[in-house]
Design a protein around this motif. Sequence first.
Motif, PDB file in Angstrom:
ATOM      1  N   GLU A  19       0.827  -1.205   0.000  1.00  0.00           N
ATOM      2  CA  GLU A  19       0.000   0.000   0.000  1.00  0.00           C
ATOM      3  C   GLU A  19       0.864   1.258   0.000  1.00  0.00           C
ATOM      4  OE1 GLU A  19      -3.512   2.120   2.712  1.00  0.00           O
ATOM      5  OE2 GLU A  19      -2.871   0.066   3.137  1.00  0.00           O
ATOM      6  N   ALA A  20       1.931   1.241   0.811  1.00  0.00           N
ATOM      7  CA  ALA A  20       2.837   2.392   0.877  1.00  0.00           C
ATOM      8  C   ALA A  20       3.554   2.595  -0.448  1.00  0.00           C
ATOM      9  CB  ALA A  20       3.850   2.184   2.002  1.00  0.00           C
ATOM     10  N   ALA A  21       4.026   1.505  -1.042  1.00  0.00           N
ATOM     11  CA  ALA A  21       4.734   1.613  -2.319  1.00  0.00           C
ATOM     12  C   ALA A  21       3.803   2.108  -3.414  1.00  0.00           C
ATOM     13  CB  ALA A  21       5.321   0.254  -2.699  1.00  0.00           C
ATOM     14  N   ASP A  22       2.570   1.612  -3.440  1.00  0.00           N
ATOM     15  CA  ASP A  22       1.580   2.095  -4.409  1.00  0.00           C
ATOM     16  C   ASP A  22       1.444   3.617  -4.330  1.00  0.00           C
ATOM     17  OD1 ASP A  22       0.653  -0.134  -5.826  1.00  0.00           O
ATOM     18  OD2 ASP A  22      -0.761  -0.686  -4.260  1.00  0.00           O
ATOM     19  N   PHE A  25       4.776   5.568  -5.391  1.00  0.00           N
ATOM     20  CA  PHE A  25       5.007   5.578  -6.834  1.00  0.00           C
ATOM     21  C   PHE A  25       3.960   6.426  -7.550  1.00  0.00           C
ATOM     22  CE2 PHE A  25       7.679   1.737  -6.168  1.00  0.00           C
ATOM     23  CZ  PHE A  25       8.801   2.178  -6.853  1.00  0.00           C
ATOM     24  N   ALA A  26       2.727   6.438  -7.043  1.00  0.00           N
ATOM     25  CA  ALA A  26       1.679   7.238  -7.671  1.00  0.00           C
ATOM     26  C   ALA A  26       1.965   8.726  -7.529  1.00  0.00           C
ATOM     27  CB  ALA A  26       0.324   6.897  -7.051  1.00  0.00           C
ATOM     28  N   ARG A  27       2.597   9.132  -6.417  1.00  0.00           N
ATOM     29  CA  ARG A  27       2.813  10.552  -6.153  1.00  0.00           C
ATOM     30  C   ARG A  27       4.197  11.062  -6.568  1.00  0.00           C
ATOM     31  NH1 ARG A  27       3.486  11.829  -1.410  1.00  0.00           N
ATOM     32  NH2 ARG A  27       3.397   9.910  -0.197  1.00  0.00           N
ATOM     33  N   CYS A  28       5.113  10.158  -6.935  1.00  0.00           N
ATOM     34  CA  CYS A  28       6.501  10.569  -7.140  1.00  0.00           C
ATOM     35  C   CYS A  28       6.685  11.355  -8.432  1.00  0.00           C
ATOM     36  CB  CYS A  28       7.428   9.354  -7.136  1.00  0.00           C
ATOM     37  SG  CYS A  28       7.271   8.299  -8.591  1.00  0.00           S
ATOM     38  N   TYR A 105      -1.056   2.270 -17.746  1.00  0.00           N
ATOM     39  CA  TYR A 105      -1.539   3.647 -17.668  1.00  0.00           C
ATOM     40  C   TYR A 105      -1.914   3.989 -16.225  1.00  0.00           C
ATOM     41  CZ  TYR A 105      -3.888   7.959 -19.070  1.00  0.00           C
ATOM     42  OH  TYR A 105      -4.248   9.281 -19.210  1.00  0.00           O
ATOM     43  N   ASP A 106      -2.608   3.079 -15.561  1.00  0.00           N
ATOM     44  CA  ASP A 106      -3.079   3.336 -14.201  1.00  0.00           C
ATOM     45  C   ASP A 106      -1.970   3.224 -13.166  1.00  0.00           C
ATOM     46  OD1 ASP A 106      -5.598   3.658 -15.296  1.00  0.00           O
ATOM     47  OD2 ASP A 106      -6.217   1.598 -14.856  1.00  0.00           O
ATOM     48  N   ASN A 107      -0.863   2.575 -13.534  1.00  0.00           N
ATOM     49  CA  ASN A 107       0.267   2.376 -12.601  1.00  0.00           C
ATOM     50  C   ASN A 107       1.573   2.786 -13.293  1.00  0.00           C
ATOM     51  OD1 ASN A 107      -1.092   0.567 -10.288  1.00  0.00           O
ATOM     52  ND2 ASN A 107      -1.820  -0.153 -12.278  1.00  0.00           N
ATOM     53  N   ARG A 108       1.568   3.988 -13.894  1.00  0.00           N
ATOM     54  CA  ARG A 108       2.651   4.361 -14.799  1.00  0.00           C
ATOM     55  C   ARG A 108       4.020   4.355 -14.133  1.00  0.00           C
ATOM     56  NH1 ARG A 108      -1.126   8.208 -16.187  1.00  0.00           N
ATOM     57  NH2 ARG A 108       0.086  10.007 -15.497  1.00  0.00           N
ATOM     58  N   HIS A 109       4.149   5.009 -12.997  1.00  0.00           N
ATOM     59  CA  HIS A 109       5.463   5.108 -12.368  1.00  0.00           C
ATOM     60  C   HIS A 109       5.942   3.761 -11.835  1.00  0.00           C
ATOM     61  CE1 HIS A 109       5.262   9.751 -11.700  1.00  0.00           C
ATOM     62  NE2 HIS A 109       5.351   9.402 -12.959  1.00  0.00           N
ATOM     63  N   LEU A 110       5.025   2.956 -11.350  1.00  0.00           N
ATOM     64  CA  LEU A 110       5.376   1.615 -10.888  1.00  0.00           C
ATOM     65  C   LEU A 110       5.850   0.770 -12.064  1.00  0.00           C
ATOM     66  CD1 LEU A 110       5.471  -0.599  -8.740  1.00  0.00           C
ATOM     67  CD2 LEU A 110       3.038  -1.034  -9.191  1.00  0.00           C
ATOM     68  N   ALA A 111       5.147   0.839 -13.185  1.00  0.00           N
ATOM     69  CA  ALA A 111       5.537   0.070 -14.369  1.00  0.00           C
ATOM     70  C   ALA A 111       6.875   0.537 -14.915  1.00  0.00           C
ATOM     71  CB  ALA A 111       4.451   0.184 -15.445  1.00  0.00           C
TER      72      ALA A 111
END
Length: 206
Positions: A19-22, A25-28, A105-111
């Motif tokens: 949850e923290a990593a999600d 990465f979403a905000r970075c 697209y929904d998890n761009r920075h994580l991907a």
Amino acid sequence: MTERKPRKDAARNKAAVFEAADELFARCESPEAVTMADIAAAAGVGKATLFRAFGDREGLIGALVEARLEPVREAVETGPPPLGPGTAPLLRVPALLDAILCFKYDNRHLAVALEGAGGNSPYRAGHYGGWHSTLRTLLEQIPGLGESDFTAHALLAATRADLVEHLAGALDTPRERLRAQLAAFTARVLGAGHPEGAGEADGGSA
């Protein structure tokens, strides 16, 4: 009871880490800026806990992506049309590519972080070989297409995380427009080998 508590603690810690990593990465601003220390602090666990559980940053990112991709994998393996077994390849190929695109697209920075973790090569990312194999197998079932191995690589290149990030982030391309563009591109590729199926493939990936 003494054996169950550590397992419960480990599961709770893993959920908190994911949850923290999600969120991080979403905000970075940049995926490279998210460190193991950042994730540990946000999750409320020790950094050593992360290294014991995941080995390194690449292992943590890979585990998180695998967990988030599980619904897509289940849909491909056992789900209903258009992703599930029994669907005609001309419909299933664009549906699979659309699902991959939507996830990235929904998890761009994580991907981007995952695909850059293996020496900046998306082809070394843990998920790539599996998607390529699945796509190649489907393409082999389309009469007249040929070169299924290369075609699978070429189609997956259209869903690369860095490309999605560039189009969505730098160029501000809406999600639905990207989906429509990918569907049209896929239809042209499939139609080149099976002209009568081009319209069907385009209509099946919306």
